[in-house]
Design an enzyme around this catalytic site. Structure first.
Site, PDB file in Angstrom:
ATOM      1  N   VAL A 138      -3.603 -18.856  12.713  1.00  0.00           N
ATOM      2  CA  VAL A 138      -4.598 -17.785  12.774  1.00  0.00           C
ATOM      3  C   VAL A 138      -5.090 -17.865  14.223  1.00  0.00           C
ATOM      4  CG1 VAL A 138      -6.801 -16.915  11.913  1.00  0.00           C
ATOM      5  CG2 VAL A 138      -5.179 -17.985  10.331  1.00  0.00           C
ATOM      6  N   PRO A 139      -4.605 -16.958  15.081  1.00  0.00           N
ATOM      7  CA  PRO A 139      -4.665 -17.166  16.537  1.00  0.00           C
ATOM      8  C   PRO A 139      -6.022 -16.931  17.198  1.00  0.00           C
ATOM      9  CG  PRO A 139      -3.657 -15.060  16.065  1.00  0.00           C
ATOM     10  CD  PRO A 139      -3.897 -15.728  14.734  1.00  0.00           C
ATOM     11  N   CYS A 140      -6.974 -17.799  16.915  1.00  0.00           N
ATOM     12  CA  CYS A 140      -8.290 -17.695  17.537  1.00  0.00           C
ATOM     13  C   CYS A 140      -8.222 -17.937  19.045  1.00  0.00           C
ATOM     14  CB  CYS A 140      -9.289 -18.629  16.864  1.00  0.00           C
ATOM     15  SG  CYS A 140      -8.756 -20.347  16.765  1.00  0.00           S
ATOM     16  N   HIS A 141      -7.144 -18.575  19.511  1.00  0.00           N
ATOM     17  CA  HIS A 141      -6.984 -18.808  20.946  1.00  0.00           C
ATOM     18  C   HIS A 141      -6.760 -17.506  21.715  1.00  0.00           C
ATOM     19  CE1 HIS A 141      -2.861 -18.967  19.293  1.00  0.00           C
ATOM     20  NE2 HIS A 141      -2.474 -18.498  20.473  1.00  0.00           N
ATOM     21  N   ARG A 142      -6.439 -16.414  21.023  1.00  0.00           N
ATOM     22  CA  ARG A 142      -6.185 -15.130  21.673  1.00  0.00           C
ATOM     23  C   ARG A 142      -7.448 -14.318  21.920  1.00  0.00           C
ATOM     24  NH1 ARG A 142      -1.066 -13.793  17.765  1.00  0.00           N
ATOM     25  NH2 ARG A 142       0.275 -15.458  18.553  1.00  0.00           N
TER      26      ARG A 142
END
Length: 178
Positions: A138-142
């Site tokens: 779940v790409p919270c780094h984006r």
């Protein structure tokens, strides 16, 4: 004689975990009742205590490990895994929105708030983003700050920068649509 039959079953959750190596350090995978419910980095902010991860058993993680290996090898850009995202309704809505950010792109907290129909909720979106229980997948780094700044990341700004560089991420304009 009239008998009343009632059954009270209490559902207990069964948790398991395993550790895998990654280019960003060891990752702890957690499953609840056989479904991925956590992916945590070492020294991650909001990381639950180890004793909540359950028994160590790689059994339920075969497909997750396979997809993570393909992602880290640059062969996979979109995960397709069943997940159990435990959080408040608002947090779950934010985490669903995160999954719509394409590989190699970024969005701002403001863009996420707009996409949720809550343009004044950038700060709440940021707090929910920081509590994402399944990092990387779940790409919270984006998610970045306004103007393209790399703001907080539970796994540390160095990891965030490295993940974005790995994906070749480029900031989107304020008008980008999901």
């Amino acid at each position: 004689m009239h008998r009343q039959h009632t059954t009270h079953r209490q559902h207990t959750t069964h948790r398991q975990h395993t550790l895998i190596d990654s280019p960003y350090g060891p990752l702890t995978l957690v499953a609840t009742d056989g479904t991925l419910s956590g992916l945590y980095m070492t020294e991650q902010r909001h990381r639950p205590p180890e004793e909540t991860f359950g028994d160590r058993d790689a059994g339920p993680f075969g497909e997750t490990i396979s997809q993570l290996e393909a992602y880290f090898a640059g062969e996979l850009t979109e995960f397709d895994l069943p997940m159990r995202l435990d959080g408040t309704p608002f947090q779950r809505t934010v985490w669903q929105q995160l999954q719509l950010i394409p590989y190699g792109e970024t969005r701002t907290y403001g863009q996420l708030a707009d996409a949720l129909g809550k343009p004044n909720a950038s700060r709440a979106v940021g707090l929910a983003n920081g509590k994402n229980p399944i990092g990387v997948i779940v790409p919270c780094h984006r998610v970045i700050g306004a103007g393209g700044s790399l703001t907080g990341y539970g796994g540390g700004l160095d990891r965030k920068q490295r993940l974005l560089a790995f994906e070749g991420a480029t900031p989107m304009s304020e008008n980008a649509l999901f």
